[in-house]
Enzyme design. Structure first.
Site, PDB file in Angstrom:
ATOM      1  N   CYS A   1      23.318 -11.102  -1.489  1.00  0.00           N
ATOM      2  CA  CYS A   1      24.742 -10.919  -1.824  1.00  0.00           C
ATOM      3  C   CYS A   1      25.113 -11.833  -2.988  1.00  0.00           C
ATOM      4  CB  CYS A   1      25.636 -11.202  -0.612  1.00  0.00           C
ATOM      5  SG  CYS A   1      25.626  -9.881   0.628  1.00  0.00           S
TER       6      CYS A   1
ATOM      7  N   GLY B   1       7.535  -9.289   8.537  1.00  0.00           N
ATOM      8  CA  GLY B   1       7.668 -10.359   7.546  1.00  0.00           C
ATOM      9  C   GLY B   1       8.946 -10.294   6.743  1.00  0.00           C
TER      10      GLY B   1
ATOM     11  N   ASP C   1      11.287  -9.237  -8.412  1.00  0.00           N
ATOM     12  CA  ASP C   1      10.969 -10.140  -7.303  1.00  0.00           C
ATOM     13  C   ASP C   1      10.470 -11.472  -7.859  1.00  0.00           C
ATOM     14  OD1 ASP C   1      10.131  -9.593  -4.038  1.00  0.00           O
ATOM     15  OD2 ASP C   1       9.330 -11.371  -5.037  1.00  0.00           O
TER      16      ASP C   1
ATOM     17  N   HIS D   1      16.439  -4.225   1.611  1.00  0.00           N
ATOM     18  CA  HIS D   1      15.886  -4.147   0.257  1.00  0.00           C
ATOM     19  C   HIS D   1      14.602  -3.344   0.283  1.00  0.00           C
ATOM     20  CE1 HIS D   1      14.359  -7.830   2.192  1.00  0.00           C
ATOM     21  NE2 HIS D   1      13.230  -7.632   1.526  1.00  0.00           N
TER      22      HIS D   1
HETATM   23  P1  DGP Z   1      10.840  -9.500   2.422  1.00  0.00           P
HETATM   24  O1  DGP Z   1       9.640 -10.291   2.821  1.00  0.00           O
HETATM   25  O2  DGP Z   1      10.599  -8.007   2.542  1.00  0.00           O
HETATM   26  O3  DGP Z   1      12.110  -9.946   3.097  1.00  0.00           O
HETATM   27  O4  DGP Z   1      10.997  -9.767   0.864  1.00  0.00           O
HETATM   28  C1  DGP Z   1      11.914 -10.636   0.298  1.00  0.00           C
HETATM   29  C2  DGP Z   1      11.519 -10.792  -1.147  1.00  0.00           C
HETATM   30  O5  DGP Z   1      12.598 -11.410  -1.816  1.00  0.00           O
HETATM   31  C3  DGP Z   1      10.304 -11.662  -1.391  1.00  0.00           C
HETATM   32  O6  DGP Z   1       9.268 -10.854  -1.982  1.00  0.00           O
HETATM   33  C4  DGP Z   1      10.750 -12.738  -2.361  1.00  0.00           C
HETATM   34  C5  DGP Z   1      12.079 -12.205  -2.851  1.00  0.00           C
HETATM   35  N1  DGP Z   1      13.068 -13.246  -3.082  1.00  0.00           N
HETATM   36  C6  DGP Z   1      13.528 -14.158  -2.197  1.00  0.00           C
HETATM   37  N2  DGP Z   1      14.458 -14.938  -2.771  1.00  0.00           N
HETATM   38  C7  DGP Z   1      14.586 -14.513  -4.041  1.00  0.00           C
HETATM   39  C8  DGP Z   1      15.404 -14.929  -5.143  1.00  0.00           C
HETATM   40  O7  DGP Z   1      16.206 -15.850  -5.065  1.00  0.00           O
HETATM   41  N3  DGP Z   1      15.247 -14.232  -6.308  1.00  0.00           N
HETATM   42  C9  DGP Z   1      14.386 -13.182  -6.435  1.00  0.00           C
HETATM   43  N4  DGP Z   1      14.318 -12.583  -7.619  1.00  0.00           N
HETATM   44  N5  DGP Z   1      13.609 -12.769  -5.418  1.00  0.00           N
HETATM   45  C10 DGP Z   1      13.714 -13.419  -4.240  1.00  0.00           C
END
Ligand code: DGP
Length: 114
Positions: free
Chosen positions: A7, A93, A30, A100
């Site tokens: 958010c 995980g 990511d 997302h």
């Molecule tokens: P999941 O494991 O499916 O909940 O993936 C969450 C993803 O979000 C993980 O691959 C890393 C990414 N992520 C977490 N925090 C941030 C952030 O602050 N910025 C970006 N660009 N990605 C993030």
């Protein structure tokens, strides 16, 4: 949601590398890429996971997949192919509790979902 990282990213309070945006979704790179193309497609509406989608979100889900296809086109993987992943809950995980979709491409993936 005040304490949700995604958010905050959508609102611009945390920086991100935007790939695409429209009224329904925000797509950004990511931070820990698993492939040459690794983009997260996130609805602007806070929904915890795909498990929490309701009848009210049916049209939104269509918009999310339209956005995913747009991201594939923009990143150049629409012809070569790409993988779409959404994690739900602890065993999968899921680390961010805001729905997302990982859009992964630019390399060949095995059939092992590891
Ligand atoms: P999941 O494991 O499916 O909940 O993936 C969450 C993803 O979000 C993980 O691959 C890393 C990414 N992520 C977490 N925090 C941030 C952030 O602050 N910025 C970006 N660009 N990605 C993030």
């Amino acid at each position: 949601m005040d304490d949700c990282i995604f958010c905050k990213i959508i609102k611009g309070e945390i920086p991100s590398t935007k790939v695409y945006e429209n009224q329904y979704i925000y797509a950004f790179k990511d931070i820990q890429p698993c492939a040459p193309v690794h983009v997260l497609v996130v609805p602007k509406k806070h929904i915890e996971s795909a498990q929490k989608l309701t009848d009210e979100d049916t049209a939104l889900l269509g918009e999310i997949f339209k956005g995913i296809n747009e991201v594939a086109r923009i990143t150049g993987v629409d012809k070569s192919g790409f993988r779409v992943v959404t994690n739900i809950g602890r065993d999968a995980g899921q680390s961010v509790l805001h729905l997302h979709f990982h859009v992964l491409g630019g390399r060949v993936f095995g059939a092992d979902f590891g």
